[in-house]
Design a protein around this motif. Structure first.
Motif, PDB file in Angstrom:
ATOM      1  N   LYS A 190       0.655  -1.381  -0.141  1.00  0.00           N
ATOM      2  CA  LYS A 190      -0.176  -0.118   0.236  1.00  0.00           C
ATOM      3  C   LYS A 190       1.184   0.889   0.099  1.00  0.00           C
ATOM      4  CE  LYS A 190      -4.596   1.998   1.727  1.00  0.00           C
ATOM      5  NZ  LYS A 190      -3.713   3.405   3.024  1.00  0.00           N
ATOM      6  N   TYR A 191       0.506   1.670  -0.740  1.00  0.00           N
ATOM      7  CA  TYR A 191       1.339   3.016  -1.325  1.00  0.00           C
ATOM      8  C   TYR A 191       0.171   4.909  -1.407  1.00  0.00           C
ATOM      9  CZ  TYR A 191       3.958   6.590  -3.062  1.00  0.00           C
ATOM     10  OH  TYR A 191       5.281   8.497  -3.111  1.00  0.00           O
ATOM     11  N   GLY A 192       0.291   5.579  -0.790  1.00  0.00           N
ATOM     12  CA  GLY A 192      -0.593   6.532  -0.434  1.00  0.00           C
ATOM     13  C   GLY A 192      -2.081   6.055  -0.733  1.00  0.00           C
ATOM     14  N   ASP A 193      -2.846   5.996  -1.212  1.00  0.00           N
ATOM     15  CA  ASP A 193      -4.185   5.645  -1.363  1.00  0.00           C
ATOM     16  C   ASP A 193      -3.907   4.191  -2.430  1.00  0.00           C
ATOM     17  OD1 ASP A 193      -5.405   7.206   0.175  1.00  0.00           O
ATOM     18  OD2 ASP A 193      -6.255   8.766  -1.655  1.00  0.00           O
ATOM     19  N   GLN A 194      -2.976   4.126  -2.768  1.00  0.00           N
ATOM     20  CA  GLN A 194      -2.917   3.009  -3.895  1.00  0.00           C
ATOM     21  C   GLN A 194      -2.780   1.338  -3.388  1.00  0.00           C
ATOM     22  OE1 GLN A 194      -0.069   5.592  -6.670  1.00  0.00           O
ATOM     23  NE2 GLN A 194      -0.785   3.768  -7.731  1.00  0.00           N
ATOM     24  N   VAL A 195      -3.097   0.976  -3.669  1.00  0.00           N
ATOM     25  CA  VAL A 195      -2.804  -1.127  -3.141  1.00  0.00           C
ATOM     26  C   VAL A 195      -2.027  -1.492  -3.960  1.00  0.00           C
ATOM     27  CG1 VAL A 195      -3.763  -3.302  -1.356  1.00  0.00           C
ATOM     28  CG2 VAL A 195      -4.487  -0.649  -1.263  1.00  0.00           C
ATOM     29  N   ILE A 196      -0.700  -2.239  -4.188  1.00  0.00           N
ATOM     30  CA  ILE A 196      -0.650  -3.555  -5.529  1.00  0.00           C
ATOM     31  C   ILE A 196      -1.171  -4.466  -5.037  1.00  0.00           C
ATOM     32  CG2 ILE A 196      -0.134  -1.278  -6.462  1.00  0.00           C
ATOM     33  CD1 ILE A 196       2.439  -2.894  -6.113  1.00  0.00           C
ATOM     34  N   THR A 197      -2.058  -5.601  -5.921  1.00  0.00           N
ATOM     35  CA  THR A 197      -1.400  -7.608  -5.169  1.00  0.00           C
ATOM     36  C   THR A 197      -0.425  -8.004  -5.786  1.00  0.00           C
ATOM     37  OG1 THR A 197      -3.770  -7.230  -4.737  1.00  0.00           O
ATOM     38  CG2 THR A 197      -3.085  -9.301  -5.105  1.00  0.00           C
ATOM     39  N   ILE A 198       0.249  -8.365  -5.946  1.00  0.00           N
ATOM     40  CA  ILE A 198       2.062  -9.315  -6.597  1.00  0.00           C
ATOM     41  C   ILE A 198       1.750 -10.147  -6.433  1.00  0.00           C
ATOM     42  CG2 ILE A 198       4.365  -9.184  -6.050  1.00  0.00           C
ATOM     43  CD1 ILE A 198       3.613  -6.648  -4.049  1.00  0.00           C
ATOM     44  N   ASN A 199       1.395 -10.698  -7.872  1.00  0.00           N
ATOM     45  CA  ASN A 199       1.562 -12.621  -8.644  1.00  0.00           C
ATOM     46  C   ASN A 199       0.472 -13.192  -7.671  1.00  0.00           C
ATOM     47  OD1 ASN A 199       2.765 -14.522  -9.683  1.00  0.00           O
ATOM     48  ND2 ASN A 199       3.756 -15.372  -7.656  1.00  0.00           N
ATOM     49  N   ASP A 200      -0.880 -12.508  -7.866  1.00  0.00           N
ATOM     50  CA  ASP A 200      -2.109 -12.863  -7.100  1.00  0.00           C
ATOM     51  C   ASP A 200      -2.306 -13.066  -5.807  1.00  0.00           C
ATOM     52  OD1 ASP A 200      -3.747 -12.872  -9.327  1.00  0.00           O
ATOM     53  OD2 ASP A 200      -2.980 -14.885 -10.038  1.00  0.00           O
ATOM     54  N   ASN A 201      -1.353 -12.545  -5.251  1.00  0.00           N
ATOM     55  CA  ASN A 201      -0.969 -12.478  -3.316  1.00  0.00           C
ATOM     56  C   ASN A 201      -0.809 -14.437  -3.529  1.00  0.00           C
ATOM     57  OD1 ASN A 201      -0.792 -12.088  -1.030  1.00  0.00           O
ATOM     58  ND2 ASN A 201      -2.789 -12.221  -0.483  1.00  0.00           N
ATOM     59  N   GLN A 202       0.589 -14.794  -4.189  1.00  0.00           N
ATOM     60  CA  GLN A 202       0.861 -16.237  -4.345  1.00  0.00           C
ATOM     61  C   GLN A 202       1.874 -16.024  -4.188  1.00  0.00           C
ATOM     62  OE1 GLN A 202      -0.973 -18.715  -4.056  1.00  0.00           O
ATOM     63  NE2 GLN A 202      -3.078 -16.912  -4.544  1.00  0.00           N
ATOM     64  N   THR A 203       2.539 -17.171  -3.183  1.00  0.00           N
ATOM     65  CA  THR A 203       4.133 -16.577  -3.282  1.00  0.00           C
ATOM     66  C   THR A 203       5.042 -17.064  -4.758  1.00  0.00           C
ATOM     67  OG1 THR A 203       4.469 -17.693  -1.424  1.00  0.00           O
ATOM     68  CG2 THR A 203       6.243 -18.498  -2.489  1.00  0.00           C
ATOM     69  N   GLY A 204       5.740 -16.572  -5.030  1.00  0.00           N
ATOM     70  CA  GLY A 204       6.347 -16.822  -6.456  1.00  0.00           C
ATOM     71  C   GLY A 204       7.244 -17.781  -6.828  1.00  0.00           C
ATOM     72  N   PRO A 205       7.658 -17.707  -7.882  1.00  0.00           N
ATOM     73  CA  PRO A 205       8.550 -18.853  -8.118  1.00  0.00           C
ATOM     74  C   PRO A 205      10.159 -18.692  -8.215  1.00  0.00           C
ATOM     75  CG  PRO A 205       8.015 -17.834 -10.530  1.00  0.00           C
ATOM     76  CD  PRO A 205       6.500 -18.269  -9.234  1.00  0.00           C
ATOM     77  N   ILE A 206      10.108 -17.312  -8.113  1.00  0.00           N
ATOM     78  CA  ILE A 206      11.832 -17.395  -7.616  1.00  0.00           C
ATOM     79  C   ILE A 206      11.474 -16.783  -6.086  1.00  0.00           C
ATOM     80  CG2 ILE A 206      13.253 -14.836  -8.162  1.00  0.00           C
ATOM     81  CD1 ILE A 206      12.278 -14.295 -10.561  1.00  0.00           C
ATOM     82  N   ALA A 207      10.794 -15.909  -5.149  1.00  0.00           N
ATOM     83  CA  ALA A 207      11.077 -16.578  -4.111  1.00  0.00           C
ATOM     84  C   ALA A 207      11.014 -17.630  -3.574  1.00  0.00           C
ATOM     85  CB  ALA A 207      10.060 -15.753  -3.736  1.00  0.00           C
ATOM     86  N   GLN A 208      10.341 -18.697  -4.499  1.00  0.00           N
ATOM     87  CA  GLN A 208      10.295 -19.957  -3.711  1.00  0.00           C
ATOM     88  C   GLN A 208      12.022 -20.686  -3.908  1.00  0.00           C
ATOM     89  OE1 GLN A 208       7.060 -21.979  -2.516  1.00  0.00           O
ATOM     90  NE2 GLN A 208       9.120 -22.512  -1.548  1.00  0.00           N
ATOM     91  N   LYS A 209      12.375 -20.981  -5.020  1.00  0.00           N
ATOM     92  CA  LYS A 209      13.974 -20.674  -5.555  1.00  0.00           C
ATOM     93  C   LYS A 209      14.727 -20.554  -4.014  1.00  0.00           C
ATOM     94  CE  LYS A 209      15.556 -19.641  -8.809  1.00  0.00           C
ATOM     95  NZ  LYS A 209      16.228 -19.317 -10.456  1.00  0.00           N
TER      96      LYS A 209
END
Ligand SMILES: Cc1ncc(COP(=O)(O)O)c(C=O)c1O
Length: 354
Positions: A311-330
């Motif tokens: 969340k930045y100011g009024d904007q909320v962004i969702t990353i990778n559908d709120n799922q753990t991504g393959p790079i973080a997992q690796k």
């Protein structure tokens, strides 16, 4: 220097590995060592865990002249106990000390003392998945004196704490809030040192984030409040298209050992990794363009922590559908695999204890 050991018959009962939290339990013994100008660092000793008696005028209490570290000992499936890059923590301890006018310690001696302390406490190293023995080396200014100057005397201690997951979410995406009213550190300040004041300075923004339903604060730089720096007690990584980006070390970011490990692994795997400035605007634009693939934090406590929402100011962004991504997992699998002795250690990061 001769390390003395004092033993006790009065041992605490050990916790159940499966229910461990973070930072609440401490083992039976600790390491202590003192500094005086005429003796240097002296009287290194392993002794029963005990309170530190101090004069109410002790300089650390008033002026915060102190530094600390955080690392972990891991139990492998075969029962061995090992450390992950402890030399890096001791190097950083001395770098933090230099910034806070604290005399350096002998890194080789302290590593040996740390290993001896862990060996003494080996039954406290938990064996359940994702548990470890957290190690907290600390140095505090001990002169009883009111007035701002560097202390002449210091206490160095190491305490140990069996721990489980740092975040109640476990290895699931966390929500982070970009701090707009507060900054953590400024250029030329003490942000790159691991010193208590940085953490005290982060508390109010952290409370606001919690009240708004966010786990951690994402800090912007303290000068322009434009560039991304780090998150809570982790460094931060962004995957934009095929580039893995982490903010470059600029003096106000803590140079994390997990961060360094992610960068070194990425280079080892010939992935495109950049240490560079990245602004909040670039991040938001990458999200709008659909090129922001993943965001994750990196630090000893949680290792890799995927970020699902910002969340930045009024904007909320969702990353990778709120799922753990393959790079973080690796990176999570590889680093924890090395730490727990389940994977090869191609970089030579493991230091055996017992
Ligand atoms: C402010 C801050 N940034 C980053 C980190 C991550 O550093 P490391 O990977 O060495 O644990 C930590 C944790 O020590 C921290 O407190």
């Amino acid at each position: 220097m001769e390390l003395s050991i004092t033993t006790t018959e009065k041992l605490k009962s050990k916790p159940d590995d499966a229910g461990l939290g973070f930072g609440t339990l401490f083992t039976d013994y600790m390491f202590n060592m003192d500094y005086a100008p005429d003796k240097g660092w002296h009287s290194p000793r392993i002794e029963p865990y005990a309170s530190i008696e101090m004069d109410p005028a002790t300089m650390f209490l008033h002026y915060g002249q102190g530094v600390f570290e955080g690392l972990k000992a891991y139990r492998t499936e075969s029962g061995r106990i090992q450390l992950f890059r402890p030399q890096e923590n001791l190097k950083r301890l001395n770098r933090s000390s230099r910034r806070l006018c604290i005399p350096a310690v002998d890194e080789t001696f302290v590593l040996d003392a740390m290993k001896q302390l862990i060996t003494t406490e080996k039954d406290w190293v938990p064996g359940a998945p994702e548990t470890s023995l957290y190690i907290r080396p600390t140095i505090i200014a001990m002169d009883p004196f009111l007035g701002v100057r560097a202390s002449h005397t210091y206490r160095f201690f190491i305490i140990l704490s069996p721990v489980g997951a740092y975040y109640p979410e476990g290895f699931n995406p966390i929500k982070i809030l970009v701090a707009s009213d507060y900054v953590r550190a400024v250029r030329g300040g003490v942000g790159e040192a691991k010193t208590p004041g940085n953490y005290a300075a982060s508390l109010l923004a952290g409370e606001h984030a919690h009240e708004a339903g966010y786990t951690q604060v994402l800090w912007l730089d303290g000068v322009e409040q434009k560039y991304l720096e780090e998150v809570g007690s982790m460094n931060i990584f962004f995957v934009i298209d095929d580039e893995i980006i982490t903010p470059e070390l600029n003096g106000s970011i803590l140079p994390g050992i997990t961060r360094k490990s992610v960068i070194e692994l990425a280079k080892h795997w010939s992935e495109k990794v950049s240490e560079r400035k990245i602004s909040i605007d670039e991040l938001m634009q990458a999200h709008t363009a659909g090129s922001l693939k993943e965001v994750f934090g990196a630090g000893t406590a949680a290792v890799i922590s995927p970020v699902g929402q910002i969340k930045y100011g009024d904007q909320v962004i969702t990353i990778n559908d709120n799922q753990t991504g393959p790079i973080a997992q690796k990176y999570y699998n590889t680093i924890t695999g090395i730490q727990y002795g389940q994977a090869e250690d191609p970089m030579g990061w493991i230091v055996p204890v017992a």
